[in-house]
Write an enzyme that holds these catalytic residues in place. Structure first.
Site, short mmCIF file in Angstrom:
data_model
loop_
_atom_site.label_atom_id
_atom_site.label_comp_id
_atom_site.label_asym_id
_atom_site.label_seq_id
_atom_site.Cartn_x
_atom_site.Cartn_y
_atom_site.Cartn_z
N HIS A 1 2.91 11.76 -0.95
CA HIS A 1 3.67 12.70 -1.79
C HIS A 1 2.85 13.20 -2.98
O HIS A 1 3.23 14.18 -3.62
CB HIS A 1 5.00 12.08 -2.24
CG HIS A 1 4.89 11.07 -3.33
ND1 HIS A 1 4.86 9.71 -3.11
CD2 HIS A 1 4.82 11.20 -4.68
CE1 HIS A 1 4.78 9.07 -4.25
NE2 HIS A 1 4.76 9.96 -5.23
N ASP B 1 3.91 6.95 3.41
CA ASP B 1 3.54 7.52 2.11
C ASP B 1 2.09 7.22 1.74
O ASP B 1 1.77 6.98 0.57
CB ASP B 1 4.48 7.04 1.00
CG ASP B 1 4.43 7.96 -0.22
OD1 ASP B 1 4.02 9.13 -0.07
OD2 ASP B 1 4.79 7.50 -1.33
N SER C 1 1.90 6.83 -9.03
CA SER C 1 1.94 6.91 -7.57
C SER C 1 0.53 7.04 -6.99
O SER C 1 -0.26 7.89 -7.41
CB SER C 1 2.77 8.12 -7.13
OG SER C 1 4.12 7.96 -7.48
#
Length: 318
Positions: A64, A94, A170
């Site tokens: 993402h 992910d 992230s």
């Protein structure tokens, strides 16, 4: 009666705290230089973190973070800036893999996440909210968690930690006290405190290997649509199982592996190669790349009212 040696001198709290601090600082010194800021190229919004896992500039981040970008901007802790090409990404876990146009210098080693225990030190390094190369620390709160990926698929073997994470973390590494990457930070629960998640390093290692070899993560396909239903008690008794849910086949794709193996609409799928199937997620999890082209036994309660074994030959999922 027990005996206590009165000469035992308890260790001072200061010494314990100092040892803890030194352990974290050493791990950060080892992995920190490998962590980069990742930005989508071309003026598009969005940034996150990533970390190099090889001396020639292979970088792991979150899917993402790169989204559908083909090129990203990479900034290292010492201020070196270069671009990188997205080699591939896997929405289901992910994880994305980037090849930097130039060596980013330091690189980190992926550890064995199976060796983790609850209570182990967990150190997160990344770029939360634009504050570059921030370090937070906590412990591994739980192992083997499951959570939904953006694709809707259930991600297994997720690490829960209480190391503080924010947007921008992230794709950054979750690091052990030994200076090994044990996970890839991926998500926080908005509104919750001290609950964050990371994709286990063993999962990341598998995904990276698949992306390098095939350009994608291969998963098996058998050609059915189904739904999770409460397993009728008579079926459970006939199958000799204690499970209370199963998957009912709603549609069978023509000329697909399931059709060729004899599965029919209305069949209940009870197990795959001996592993119980309690829902659609179990089928998704069990149909990994290792089953492609390999005979797979499906235990069903058929529309004819019998417990039957079907043999399928799963195909690669496109």
């Amino acid at each position: 009666m027990g005996y206590m040696d009165k000469d035992i001198v308890p260790q001072k709290d200061g010494a314990l705290i100092d040892a803890y601090s030194q352990s974290i600082a050493a791990a950060v010194d080892t992995v920190g230089p490998a962590v980069s800021r990742i930005e989508r190229a071309g003026g598009r919004q969005g940034h996150g973190s990533g970390f190099a896992v090889s001396p020639d500039g292979l970088i792991i981040t979150n899917s993402h973070v790169v989204d559908d970008a083909k090129v990203v901007r990479i900034t290292t802790p010492d201020g070196f800036v270069t671009e990188g090409r997205v080699l591939g990404r896997d929405i289901d876990t992910d994880i994305a893999l980037i090849r930097a146009n130039a060596s980013t210098g330091a690189w980190a080693r992926l550890g064995d996440s199976q060796r983790l225990r609850r209570g182990h030190i967990a150190i997160a390094i990344g770029n939360p909210l634009g504050f570059e190369w921030t370090v937070t620390a906590g412990i591994v709160s739980a192992l083997g968690r499951s959570m939904r990926a953006a694709s809707g698929r259930l991600m297994d073997d997720v690490i829960q930690t209480d190391a503080a994470l924010n947007p921008g973390n992230s794709g950054g590494p979750l690091v052990s006290s030994g200076g090994e990457v044990i996970g890839v930070n991926t998500a926080v629960i908005q509104g919750a405190q001290s609950i964050a998640f990371a994709v286990a390093s063993n999962t990341a290692n598998f995904v990276v290997s698949e992306l390098l070899r095939y350009g994608q993560v291969r998963r098996a396909f058998i050609g059915i649509a189904g739904d999770t239903i409460v397993l009728p008690r008579r079926v459970a008794l006939a199958a000799g199982t204690v499970q209370t849910t199963s998957v009912r086949v709603r549609r069978v794709e023509r000329e697909g592996p399931a059709a060729k193996g004899g599965l029919q609409e209305g069949d209940y799928i009870l197990a795959i190669d001996g592993s119980p199937v309690g829902g659609v997620d179990d089928i998704v999890r069990l149909m990994d790349g290792s089953r492609i082209g390999r005979e797979t036994e499906i235990l069903v309660f058929s529309v004819a009212g019998r417990i039957e074994k079907k043999t399928l030959l799963p195909m690669p999922r496109s």
